[in-house]
Write a protein that holds these residues in place. Sequence first.
Motif, PDB file in Angstrom:
ATOM      1  N   GLY A   5       0.811  -1.216   0.000  1.00  0.00           N
ATOM      2  CA  GLY A   5       0.000   0.000   0.000  1.00  0.00           C
ATOM      3  C   GLY A   5       0.841   1.260   0.000  1.00  0.00           C
ATOM      4  O   GLY A   5       0.565   2.205  -0.750  1.00  0.00           O
ATOM      5  N   ARG A  39       2.316   2.267  -3.350  1.00  0.00           N
ATOM      6  CA  ARG A  39       1.324   2.566  -4.388  1.00  0.00           C
ATOM      7  C   ARG A  39       0.567   3.866  -4.131  1.00  0.00           C
ATOM      8  O   ARG A  39       0.061   4.478  -5.082  1.00  0.00           O
ATOM      9  N   LEU A  40       0.460   4.282  -2.891  1.00  0.00           N
ATOM     10  CA  LEU A  40      -0.313   5.486  -2.573  1.00  0.00           C
ATOM     11  C   LEU A  40       0.202   6.742  -3.278  1.00  0.00           C
ATOM     12  O   LEU A  40      -0.610   7.500  -3.812  1.00  0.00           O
ATOM     13  N   PRO A  53      -4.793   0.159  -2.825  1.00  0.00           N
ATOM     14  CA  PRO A  53      -3.648   0.573  -2.017  1.00  0.00           C
ATOM     15  C   PRO A  53      -4.019   1.019  -0.601  1.00  0.00           C
ATOM     16  O   PRO A  53      -3.279   0.767   0.346  1.00  0.00           O
ATOM     17  N   GLU A  94      -4.668  -2.210   1.370  1.00  0.00           N
ATOM     18  CA  GLU A  94      -3.395  -2.869   1.682  1.00  0.00           C
ATOM     19  C   GLU A  94      -2.688  -2.138   2.816  1.00  0.00           C
ATOM     20  O   GLU A  94      -2.198  -2.764   3.766  1.00  0.00           O
ATOM     21  N   PHE A  95      -2.632  -0.825   2.721  1.00  0.00           N
ATOM     22  CA  PHE A  95      -1.975  -0.007   3.748  1.00  0.00           C
ATOM     23  C   PHE A  95      -2.660  -0.189   5.101  1.00  0.00           C
ATOM     24  O   PHE A  95      -2.005  -0.412   6.119  1.00  0.00           O
TER      25      PHE A  95
END
Length: 131
Positions: A21, A24-25, A57, A60-61
């Motif tokens: 994450g 990708r953020l 993302p 995921e984060f």
Amino acid sequence: MKPLSFVFIRLGIGISMFGHGLVRLPKLDTFSAGMVDNFSESFIPDFMVLPFGFVLPFLEFLLGLMLLLGWKTRLAGIMGGILMLILMLGTSMIENWSSLPSQMIHLLFFILVYEFHHKNTLALDNISPKK
């Protein structure tokens, strides 16, 4: 399972999800557009892929952070397992067979987190509110 073994499992999958994450953020637009490109040949329409590419993302984060902190660990195991199943379905739809083993390993880790969450130590889940 010993409590320390569970901590390593929880932190291992937590670091992986947090890292996915986190990287990708900052490039959210590029990541989402790339997902749309990857799915252009599949039957899944762009109007479903694009928002998922923007949400993934963050999920995921958040899952990674929850696991690293040991907060709502059981819920993180359930959410992570569901997310992995969705990702595995998408991966199958674009015939990206080389990604499936990694996703299956992640799924196994989430199953272990869910199954053994009662062994959780060094976690926010174990802090009792003061009365």
